[in-house]
Motif scaffolding. Structure first.
Motif, PDB file in Angstrom:
ATOM      1  N   ARG A 618      14.362   5.613  -3.989  1.00  0.00           N
ATOM      2  CA  ARG A 618      13.072   5.149  -4.508  1.00  0.00           C
ATOM      3  C   ARG A 618      12.679   3.821  -3.849  1.00  0.00           C
ATOM      4  O   ARG A 618      12.282   2.860  -4.508  1.00  0.00           O
ATOM      5  CB  ARG A 618      13.110   5.015  -6.023  1.00  0.00           C
ATOM      6  CG  ARG A 618      11.739   5.135  -6.660  1.00  0.00           C
ATOM      7  CD  ARG A 618      11.820   5.610  -8.082  1.00  0.00           C
ATOM      8  NE  ARG A 618      10.495   5.831  -8.647  1.00  0.00           N
ATOM      9  CZ  ARG A 618      10.244   6.538  -9.747  1.00  0.00           C
ATOM     10  NH1 ARG A 618      11.251   7.106 -10.396  1.00  0.00           N
ATOM     11  NH2 ARG A 618       9.022   6.683 -10.200  1.00  0.00           N
ATOM     12  N   ALA A 619      12.796   3.799  -2.548  1.00  0.00           N
ATOM     13  CA  ALA A 619      12.490   2.579  -1.802  1.00  0.00           C
ATOM     14  C   ALA A 619      11.013   2.217  -1.885  1.00  0.00           C
ATOM     15  O   ALA A 619      10.650   1.037  -1.879  1.00  0.00           O
ATOM     16  CB  ALA A 619      12.911   2.743  -0.343  1.00  0.00           C
ATOM     17  N   ALA A 643     -11.271   2.442   3.105  1.00  0.00           N
ATOM     18  CA  ALA A 643     -10.474   1.866   2.021  1.00  0.00           C
ATOM     19  C   ALA A 643     -10.181   0.407   2.320  1.00  0.00           C
ATOM     20  O   ALA A 643      -9.930   0.026   3.474  1.00  0.00           O
ATOM     21  CB  ALA A 643      -9.171   2.633   1.845  1.00  0.00           C
ATOM     22  N   ARG A 644     -10.223  -0.427   1.281  1.00  0.00           N
ATOM     23  CA  ARG A 644      -9.858  -1.827   1.410  1.00  0.00           C
ATOM     24  C   ARG A 644      -8.382  -1.992   1.069  1.00  0.00           C
ATOM     25  O   ARG A 644      -7.880  -1.334   0.166  1.00  0.00           O
ATOM     26  CB  ARG A 644     -10.707  -2.690   0.488  1.00  0.00           C
ATOM     27  CG  ARG A 644     -12.189  -2.731   0.873  1.00  0.00           C
ATOM     28  CD  ARG A 644     -12.968  -3.577  -0.122  1.00  0.00           C
ATOM     29  NE  ARG A 644     -12.933  -2.987  -1.445  1.00  0.00           N
ATOM     30  CZ  ARG A 644     -13.138  -3.663  -2.588  1.00  0.00           C
ATOM     31  NH1 ARG A 644     -13.355  -4.971  -2.533  1.00  0.00           N
ATOM     32  NH2 ARG A 644     -13.113  -3.036  -3.743  1.00  0.00           N
ATOM     33  N   ARG A 645      -7.727  -2.904   1.768  1.00  0.00           N
ATOM     34  CA  ARG A 645      -6.293  -3.095   1.570  1.00  0.00           C
ATOM     35  C   ARG A 645      -6.010  -4.503   1.057  1.00  0.00           C
ATOM     36  O   ARG A 645      -6.606  -5.473   1.518  1.00  0.00           O
ATOM     37  CB  ARG A 645      -5.547  -2.852   2.879  1.00  0.00           C
ATOM     38  CG  ARG A 645      -4.066  -3.162   2.828  1.00  0.00           C
ATOM     39  CD  ARG A 645      -3.402  -2.834   4.151  1.00  0.00           C
ATOM     40  NE  ARG A 645      -2.076  -3.437   4.258  1.00  0.00           N
ATOM     41  CZ  ARG A 645      -1.264  -3.313   5.304  1.00  0.00           C
ATOM     42  NH1 ARG A 645      -1.650  -2.581   6.351  1.00  0.00           N
ATOM     43  NH2 ARG A 645      -0.084  -3.918   5.323  1.00  0.00           N
ATOM     44  N   PHE A 646      -5.068  -4.578   0.113  1.00  0.00           N
ATOM     45  CA  PHE A 646      -4.632  -5.852  -0.437  1.00  0.00           C
ATOM     46  C   PHE A 646      -3.107  -5.855  -0.466  1.00  0.00           C
ATOM     47  O   PHE A 646      -2.492  -4.875  -0.874  1.00  0.00           O
ATOM     48  CB  PHE A 646      -5.170  -6.056  -1.858  1.00  0.00           C
ATOM     49  CG  PHE A 646      -6.667  -6.128  -1.936  1.00  0.00           C
ATOM     50  CD1 PHE A 646      -7.322  -7.346  -1.938  1.00  0.00           C
ATOM     51  CD2 PHE A 646      -7.427  -4.959  -2.000  1.00  0.00           C
ATOM     52  CE1 PHE A 646      -8.705  -7.404  -2.013  1.00  0.00           C
ATOM     53  CE2 PHE A 646      -8.810  -5.014  -2.079  1.00  0.00           C
ATOM     54  CZ  PHE A 646      -9.453  -6.241  -2.081  1.00  0.00           C
ATOM     55  N   ASP A 647      -2.511  -6.954  -0.049  1.00  0.00           N
ATOM     56  CA  ASP A 647      -1.048  -7.081  -0.022  1.00  0.00           C
ATOM     57  C   ASP A 647      -0.611  -8.284  -0.844  1.00  0.00           C
ATOM     58  O   ASP A 647      -1.311  -9.305  -0.901  1.00  0.00           O
ATOM     59  CB  ASP A 647      -0.538  -7.249   1.410  1.00  0.00           C
ATOM     60  CG  ASP A 647      -0.618  -5.960   2.215  1.00  0.00           C
ATOM     61  OD1 ASP A 647      -0.808  -4.898   1.588  1.00  0.00           O
ATOM     62  OD2 ASP A 647      -0.525  -6.016   3.454  1.00  0.00           O
ATOM     63  N   ARG A 648       0.542  -8.146  -1.461  1.00  0.00           N
ATOM     64  CA  ARG A 648       1.165  -9.272  -2.137  1.00  0.00           C
ATOM     65  C   ARG A 648       2.320  -9.728  -1.277  1.00  0.00           C
ATOM     66  O   ARG A 648       3.160  -8.898  -0.855  1.00  0.00           O
ATOM     67  CB  ARG A 648       1.679  -8.867  -3.518  1.00  0.00           C
ATOM     68  CG  ARG A 648       2.407 -10.007  -4.250  1.00  0.00           C
ATOM     69  CD  ARG A 648       2.944  -9.522  -5.579  1.00  0.00           C
ATOM     70  NE  ARG A 648       1.850  -9.114  -6.451  1.00  0.00           N
ATOM     71  CZ  ARG A 648       2.018  -8.432  -7.592  1.00  0.00           C
ATOM     72  NH1 ARG A 648       3.240  -8.061  -7.953  1.00  0.00           N
ATOM     73  NH2 ARG A 648       0.990  -8.109  -8.329  1.00  0.00           N
ATOM     74  N   PRO A 649       2.459 -11.017  -1.000  1.00  0.00           N
ATOM     75  CA  PRO A 649       3.550 -11.501  -0.146  1.00  0.00           C
ATOM     76  C   PRO A 649       4.906 -11.103  -0.712  1.00  0.00           C
ATOM     77  O   PRO A 649       5.117 -11.085  -1.929  1.00  0.00           O
ATOM     78  CB  PRO A 649       3.354 -13.027  -0.156  1.00  0.00           C
ATOM     79  CG  PRO A 649       1.916 -13.223  -0.509  1.00  0.00           C
ATOM     80  CD  PRO A 649       1.557 -12.092  -1.431  1.00  0.00           C
ATOM     81  N   ALA A 650       5.803 -10.776   0.187  1.00  0.00           N
ATOM     82  CA  ALA A 650       7.144 -10.368  -0.243  1.00  0.00           C
ATOM     83  C   ALA A 650       7.869 -11.540  -0.882  1.00  0.00           C
ATOM     84  O   ALA A 650       7.753 -12.689  -0.436  1.00  0.00           O
ATOM     85  CB  ALA A 650       7.942  -9.851   0.952  1.00  0.00           C
ATOM     86  N   THR A 657      10.994  -6.805  -1.867  1.00  0.00           N
ATOM     87  CA  THR A 657      10.076  -6.158  -2.808  1.00  0.00           C
ATOM     88  C   THR A 657       8.672  -6.558  -2.394  1.00  0.00           C
ATOM     89  O   THR A 657       8.431  -7.695  -1.960  1.00  0.00           O
ATOM     90  CB  THR A 657      10.339  -6.593  -4.257  1.00  0.00           C
ATOM     91  OG1 THR A 657      10.205  -8.020  -4.347  1.00  0.00           O
ATOM     92  CG2 THR A 657      11.723  -6.176  -4.718  1.00  0.00           C
ATOM     93  N   GLY A 658       7.749  -5.642  -2.541  1.00  0.00           N
ATOM     94  CA  GLY A 658       6.385  -5.935  -2.151  1.00  0.00           C
ATOM     95  C   GLY A 658       5.401  -5.005  -2.820  1.00  0.00           C
ATOM     96  O   GLY A 658       5.773  -4.012  -3.468  1.00  0.00           O
ATOM     97  N   LEU A 659       4.115  -5.308  -2.686  1.00  0.00           N
ATOM     98  CA  LEU A 659       3.046  -4.517  -3.294  1.00  0.00           C
ATOM     99  C   LEU A 659       1.909  -4.393  -2.297  1.00  0.00           C
ATOM    100  O   LEU A 659       1.496  -5.376  -1.665  1.00  0.00           O
ATOM    101  CB  LEU A 659       2.545  -5.194  -4.574  1.00  0.00           C
ATOM    102  CG  LEU A 659       1.369  -4.516  -5.272  1.00  0.00           C
ATOM    103  CD1 LEU A 659       1.785  -3.166  -5.836  1.00  0.00           C
ATOM    104  CD2 LEU A 659       0.818  -5.414  -6.390  1.00  0.00           C
ATOM    105  N   THR A 670      -1.454   2.568  -5.021  1.00  0.00           N
ATOM    106  CA  THR A 670      -0.552   1.419  -5.058  1.00  0.00           C
ATOM    107  C   THR A 670       0.775   1.789  -4.417  1.00  0.00           C
ATOM    108  O   THR A 670       1.368   2.820  -4.762  1.00  0.00           O
ATOM    109  CB  THR A 670      -0.311   0.974  -6.516  1.00  0.00           C
ATOM    110  OG1 THR A 670      -1.562   0.671  -7.125  1.00  0.00           O
ATOM    111  CG2 THR A 670       0.590  -0.244  -6.558  1.00  0.00           C
ATOM    112  N   TYR A 671       1.244   0.965  -3.483  1.00  0.00           N
ATOM    113  CA  TYR A 671       2.555   1.127  -2.864  1.00  0.00           C
ATOM    114  C   TYR A 671       3.451   0.023  -3.422  1.00  0.00           C
ATOM    115  O   TYR A 671       3.156  -1.168  -3.254  1.00  0.00           O
ATOM    116  CB  TYR A 671       2.486   0.954  -1.346  1.00  0.00           C
ATOM    117  CG  TYR A 671       1.735   2.014  -0.579  1.00  0.00           C
ATOM    118  CD1 TYR A 671       0.599   2.619  -1.096  1.00  0.00           C
ATOM    119  CD2 TYR A 671       2.142   2.382   0.698  1.00  0.00           C
ATOM    120  CE1 TYR A 671      -0.086   3.577  -0.374  1.00  0.00           C
ATOM    121  CE2 TYR A 671       1.454   3.332   1.442  1.00  0.00           C
ATOM    122  CZ  TYR A 671       0.331   3.929   0.891  1.00  0.00           C
ATOM    123  OH  TYR A 671      -0.360   4.861   1.607  1.00  0.00           O
TER     124      TYR A 671
END
Length: 720
Positions: A618-619, A643-650, A657-659, A670-671
């Motif tokens: 479940r990576a 599509a618009r992309r948004f990232d949360r810093p690791a 872990t990241g989003l 959501t990834y």
């Protein structure tokens, strides 16, 4: 040691009153094996539905026709939708699924245990296990999406065919009927109630449009066919009836059709006219149904009969298997394979005992009731005799019992079931009955047990000191010592142990004190066969309990396959889960080391996850929903058009872990990254090629072109 008693022949039995007849070729037996139409019909229906479902799913014209008919029917029901009726339907759906049904299934298990119907419980759990295996194979094989062309107005999860909640509710209710309800009129009424409950539950799901009509029919067919077949085969009412009165399962009903068949069979095969069929001695019989038959002739002229059925053979097989597991091979205890062989063996044993000088019942022959299923051994009836447990036992009876064992030893025979119920006394004469367990050339241990049990039976109705002193006339002190060293625990029949328990005297201890000291003979016998049987039975039981136990979990969400990019059923199901979303995340091409871990698709969300040989299980988890919380993220140039992309810093540390969030019209994906400690964050690059987006418009066009129906939601409005 001497034997002064001459062999006594039994008085002649009733002579035949009519000429014995041979059943003509093609003529039915006295009691034909019943052919249950309803059982066969349910099996045929279930098989036909499974076959048709796979054929329809594989051929587009049939699939189009089936889906259109389903949609037409659902729209008819949807035409009567009102707010209050919708609330009622949702309440019925909630009551018939989830933990409420789990409670129903567990209640059946608890009540079956309370009433000690172990065979019914095993069949019940086995049916659930079989349903889980078969239904999952069909469920994932068909992978059918939810209904097209109609608005679904309630929650759902997974594929629709066969309907898991309907199948589980049906099998739980049918299990309750066959485990707890008395056969006859009560069971007929119970089945009617089950039909009404399942019909109401199915109609509620159709009203809400969460299932196709044939999904409900499919679930009902499996939920009925599997338990009905299992219960009617392994626990037939004639052999293992559900009763709320004391009695043994071995005793079958001898009235009605079976009673008439017994009269006809005895008349044709033995030439005797039976006037009355009456059970007798049921309390001391556990392996057959003993009967007293009054025959035409002199007043009070009777014969004795033991009715054996296929259920008795099965019980004998399980009994001997269980004894082998508990104690090992104490003796030759191979089970009988057919009812005919069981009846033949008892008839043979009776003749063998009489040839050895044992006063036992004269055999008159074997009567066939139903070929290979029911037979009777007919013998002389000891009129006026009483069980030794209710008779006066003096020195004469004691001597006869001891001489009886000596003759068994001399003849190389063991009775193996010497107990009060098998020893009769008539006018001071001791009579031995029930030779079904007799054994030729037994082990010395078994012969010693026969002696010990005989002396215990005699001591129950007299004095152990007197029995021991009389026994010294026929056996040596060493033989008596061996007998009581061998006679312990299960070596004595259950009825004899019950008599000894009620007796305030320590009979076995007294005999051991009188006899020369000797170490008890161990009952346990270890062998590879015993260990293998025990392990096999444990494995089978574990599989059935665990597999059947999985059916007790709520059946609302059985699971689904991860959506692959294309127009497959899982991709369509994901689009149905979030009907407003313009895009559907899907698995495109997995890089080396990545695999699909699983998926969970339900109304309002579509979730699947990927495993990695280096990033761990479940990576990354990908979730499709109508709205997302992307607070704490920052805009990033998107690699997905539209599509618009948004990232949360690791986060810092040894664990990556990241989003990542993609926003598009009507929905978002959501990834969530959660790598194993020490795994390189660069592995996340492989997710770019592993996951892609399928335009909903392409799925809408596919359903419209192939099915002629609408994939309800964005770009395809539907009624209801």
């Amino acid at each position: 040691m001497s034997e002064n008693t001459e062999r006594t022949e039994a008085p002649p039995g009733p002579s035949p009153r009519t000429v014995r007849q041979r059943r003509p070729t093609g003529a039915p037996p006295p009691l034909p094996h019943p052919f249950t139409v309803t059982t066969t019909a349910w099996l045929v229906l279930a098989a036909a539905i499974v076959t048709c479902a796979f054929l329809i799913s594989a051929h587009t014209p049939w699939l189009e026709l089936g889906d259109r008919v389903n949609t037409w029917f659902l729209r008819l029901i949807a035409a009567v939708r009102t707010p209050w009726l919708t609330d009622v339907a949702r309440a019925i759906k909630a009551a018939g699924s989830g933990w409420a049904v789990t409670g129903l299934g567990l209640s059946v298990v608890a009540l079956t245990v309370v009433f000690r119907r172990w065979r019914h419980l095993l069949v019940y759990l086995g049916s659930l296990f079989f349903l889980v295996i078969v239904a999952q194979w069909i469920y994932f094989g068909l992978s059918r999406p939810r209904p097209y062309g109609i608005t679904i107005i309630s929650s759902w999860a997974g594929y629709s065919a066969p309907s898991p909640p309907v199948a589980v509710l049906t099998i739980f209710l049918m299990g309750a009927v066959y485990c707890l309800v008395v056969p006859g009129r009560p069971r007929a009424w119970a089945k009617t109630a089950v039909a009404v409950l399942v019909a109401v539950f199915g109609l509620a799901r159709l009203y809400l449009a969460v299932d196709h009509p044939d999904d409900v029919l499919f679930g009902v067919a499996l939920g009925v066919a599997i338990p009905v077949t299992a219960f009617r085969y392994f626990t037939p009412n004639a052999i293992f009836p559900v009763v709320y009165r004391r009695g043994r399962a071995a005793h079958v009903d001898v009235g009605g059709r079976r009673g008439n068949a017994i009269r006809l069979a005895v008349h044709d095969q033995l030439g005797l006219t039976v006037l009355e069929v009456k059970p007798v001695g049921l309390e001391s019989s556990a392996g057959s149904t003993p009967l007293r038959l009054r025959v035409e002739g002199a007043p009070d002229e009777y014969v004795f009969a033991k009715l054996y059925t296929k259920g008795h053979v099965r019980a004998d097989r399980w009994y001997k298997l269980w004894r082998t597991i508990l104690y090992g091979s104490l003796e030759d205890e191979h089970p009988f394979q057919t009812v005919r062989r069981l009846a033949e063996y008892e008839d043979y044993a009776l003749r063998l005992l009489r040839d050895a000088g044992i006063r036992t019942a004269r055999p008159y022959g074997i009567v066939e009731i139903t070929p290979e299923r029911e037979y009777m051994v007919v013998t002389e009836f000891f009129a006026g005799a009483v069980e030794i447990g209710h008779a006066d036992v003096g020195d004469g009876v004691i001597d006869q019992g001891l001489r009886m064992v000596r003759r068994l030893w001399n003849g190389g025979i063991a009775h193996r079931d010497i107990k009060p119920g098998n020893l009769m006394v008539r006018d001071g004469e001791l009579l031995l009955i029930d030779a079904g367990f007799a054994q030729v050339r037994p082990s010395p241990w078994r012969q010693a047990v026969d002696l010990g049990n005989m002396m215990l039976v005699l001591a129950v109705r007299s004095d152990p000191d007197r029995v021991y002193q009389r026994a010294l006339r026929y056996f040596t002190a060493d033989e008596l010592s061996e007998a009581f060293a061998a006679t312990r625990g299960v070596a004595s029949p259950t009825q004899l142990r019950a008599f000894m328990k009620r007796d305030p005297r320590d009979l076995l201890g007294t005999f051991r004190a009188l006899a020369p000291p000797r170490q008890p003979i161990a009952l346990q016998r270890w062998s590879l066969r015993r260990v293998g049987l025990a392990l096999a039975l444990l494995a089978i039981t574990t599989i059935v309990v665990v597999g059947g136990g999985s059916a007790f979990r709520p059946a609302d969400d059985v699971g689904a396959d991860a959506p692959l990019c294309g127009t497959g059923h899982s991709a369509i199901l994901a689009a149905q889960a979030v009907p407003s979303a313009a895009r559907v995340p899907c698995v495109a091409e997995l890089p080396s080391g990545w695999t699909i871990g699983g998926a969970d698709i339900a109304s309002g969300r579509s979730v699947f996850w990927l495993d990695s040989d280096r990033a761990g299980p479940r990576a990354v988890t990908i979730t499709l929903s109508a709205a997302c919380d992307y607070s704490g993220t920052r805009p990033t140039p998107s690699d997905q058009p539209g599509a618009r992309r948004f990232d949360r810093p690791a986060a810092g540390g040894t664990r990556f872990t990241g989003l990542r969030v993609y926003i598009f019209p009507g929905g978002c994906a959501t990834y969530r990254f959660d790598f194993a400690p020490g795994a390189s964050p660069l592995l996340a690059i492989g997710v770019h090629s592993a996951v892609d987006f399928m335009p909903r418009a392409a799925l809408v066009r596919y359903v419209r072109d192939k099915e002629g129906l609408a994939l309800c939601g964005r770009g395809a409005p539907c009624p209801g």
